[in-house]
Design a protein around this motif. Structure first.
Motif, PDB file in Angstrom:
ATOM      1  N   ALA A   1       1.642   1.174   6.881  1.00  0.00           N
ATOM      2  CA  ALA A   1       1.423  -0.273   6.864  1.00  0.00           C
ATOM      3  C   ALA A   1       1.112  -0.756   5.446  1.00  0.00           C
ATOM      4  O   ALA A   1       1.584  -1.816   5.023  1.00  0.00           O
ATOM      5  CB  ALA A   1       0.291  -0.644   7.810  1.00  0.00           C
TER       6      ALA A   1
ATOM      7  N   ALA B   1       4.264  -0.779   3.379  1.00  0.00           N
ATOM      8  CA  ALA B   1       5.150  -1.878   3.772  1.00  0.00           C
ATOM      9  C   ALA B   1       4.656  -3.223   3.255  1.00  0.00           C
ATOM     10  O   ALA B   1       5.431  -4.177   3.173  1.00  0.00           O
ATOM     11  CB  ALA B   1       5.275  -1.929   5.293  1.00  0.00           C
ATOM     12  N   LYS B   2       3.387  -3.331   2.918  1.00  0.00           N
ATOM     13  CA  LYS B   2       2.823  -4.590   2.426  1.00  0.00           C
ATOM     14  C   LYS B   2       2.229  -4.378   1.038  1.00  0.00           C
ATOM     15  O   LYS B   2       1.010  -4.250   0.875  1.00  0.00           O
ATOM     16  CB  LYS B   2       1.761  -5.105   3.395  1.00  0.00           C
ATOM     17  CG  LYS B   2       2.335  -5.431   4.755  1.00  0.00           C
ATOM     18  CD  LYS B   2       1.283  -5.962   5.674  1.00  0.00           C
ATOM     19  CE  LYS B   2       1.928  -6.256   7.020  1.00  0.00           C
ATOM     20  NZ  LYS B   2       0.968  -6.761   7.974  1.00  0.00           N
TER      21      LYS B   2
ATOM     22  N   LEU C   1       1.646  -6.324  -1.447  1.00  0.00           N
ATOM     23  CA  LEU C   1       0.661  -7.294  -1.921  1.00  0.00           C
ATOM     24  C   LEU C   1      -0.736  -6.915  -1.443  1.00  0.00           C
ATOM     25  O   LEU C   1      -1.698  -6.940  -2.210  1.00  0.00           O
ATOM     26  CB  LEU C   1       1.017  -8.706  -1.457  1.00  0.00           C
ATOM     27  CG  LEU C   1       0.007  -9.781  -1.839  1.00  0.00           C
ATOM     28  CD1 LEU C   1      -0.094  -9.915  -3.353  1.00  0.00           C
ATOM     29  CD2 LEU C   1       0.375 -11.113  -1.213  1.00  0.00           C
ATOM     30  N   TRP C   2      -0.859  -6.527  -0.172  1.00  0.00           N
ATOM     31  CA  TRP C   2      -2.156  -6.125   0.363  1.00  0.00           C
ATOM     32  C   TRP C   2      -2.649  -4.837  -0.289  1.00  0.00           C
ATOM     33  O   TRP C   2      -3.836  -4.667  -0.530  1.00  0.00           O
ATOM     34  CB  TRP C   2      -2.113  -5.971   1.878  1.00  0.00           C
ATOM     35  CG  TRP C   2      -2.095  -7.297   2.550  1.00  0.00           C
ATOM     36  CD1 TRP C   2      -1.054  -7.873   3.196  1.00  0.00           C
ATOM     37  CD2 TRP C   2      -3.169  -8.249   2.597  1.00  0.00           C
ATOM     38  NE1 TRP C   2      -1.401  -9.114   3.647  1.00  0.00           N
ATOM     39  CE2 TRP C   2      -2.706  -9.371   3.304  1.00  0.00           C
ATOM     40  CE3 TRP C   2      -4.467  -8.254   2.121  1.00  0.00           C
ATOM     41  CZ2 TRP C   2      -3.494 -10.486   3.535  1.00  0.00           C
ATOM     42  CZ3 TRP C   2      -5.260  -9.369   2.354  1.00  0.00           C
ATOM     43  CH2 TRP C   2      -4.768 -10.463   3.050  1.00  0.00           C
ATOM     44  N   ARG C   3      -1.705  -3.949  -0.578  1.00  0.00           N
ATOM     45  CA  ARG C   3      -2.077  -2.710  -1.274  1.00  0.00           C
ATOM     46  C   ARG C   3      -2.653  -3.041  -2.645  1.00  0.00           C
ATOM     47  O   ARG C   3      -3.701  -2.527  -3.032  1.00  0.00           O
ATOM     48  CB  ARG C   3      -0.834  -1.833  -1.412  1.00  0.00           C
ATOM     49  CG  ARG C   3      -1.082  -0.560  -2.207  1.00  0.00           C
ATOM     50  CD  ARG C   3       0.195   0.042  -2.722  1.00  0.00           C
ATOM     51  NE  ARG C   3       0.863  -0.889  -3.625  1.00  0.00           N
ATOM     52  CZ  ARG C   3       2.149  -0.846  -3.920  1.00  0.00           C
ATOM     53  NH1 ARG C   3       2.924   0.066  -3.384  1.00  0.00           N
ATOM     54  NH2 ARG C   3       2.673  -1.706  -4.761  1.00  0.00           N
TER      55      ARG C   3
END
Length: 151
Positions: free
Chosen positions: A81, A84-85, A87-89
């Protein structure tokens, strides 16, 4: 200026007393010895170097630990997850340093999520500057308040 160099060196240690170093740098800035931005820089650079040392050393450690969690579906789902994201990472890598004890695990997480060295340095550098600004500015304000009480 020597004190700021020592503060920068102290902040390189991933498990070191970074908060105390930042507040001390802010206190030096409040006394007028250096501008606040000059006090922020060694703290931020020291943190970034410490983060990079953990990131660089994380490869062999993660290679040994990976088989332990490879069969755990929750860990695999969380890692996929985050991959796949991006920006959040990136927000996590920059922002988790505000959580006490989160600085070192964040560098390990970045390495496990296959962030490139350059990308990690940019994101961790931005987080380090923000964190150092908050804590050094807080140290400067704290020193101002303490000196007002003593006067």
């Amino acid at each position: 200026m020597t004190a700021l160099l020592l503060i920068g060196l102290v902040t390189i240690i991933p498990f070191g007393p970074v908060e105390a170093a930042a507040v001390t740098a802010g206190t030096l800035a409040h006394t007028g010895l250096v501008p606040l931005w000059v006090a922020v820089l060694p703290v931020a650079i020291g943190m970034l170097l410490g983060d990079y040392l953990v990131y660089a050393a994380a490869g062999p450690m993660l290679d040994r630990a990976r088989p332990r969690w490879a069969n755990r579906p929750r860990v695999a789902a969380m890692l996929s997850a985050l991959v796949a994201k991006p920006l959040w990472r990136d927000v996590g890598v920059a922002g988790l340093r505000f959580v006490p004890g989160g600085r070192t695990p964040t560098a390990l997480m970045a390495r496990e999520l296959r962030m490139t060295r350059t990308h990690f340095c940019v994101v961790a550098g931005a987080g380090s500057l923000l964190w150092a600004g908050v804590w050094t500015g807080g140290g400067s304000a704290l020193a101002g308040g303490a000196l007002t009480l003593l006067a």
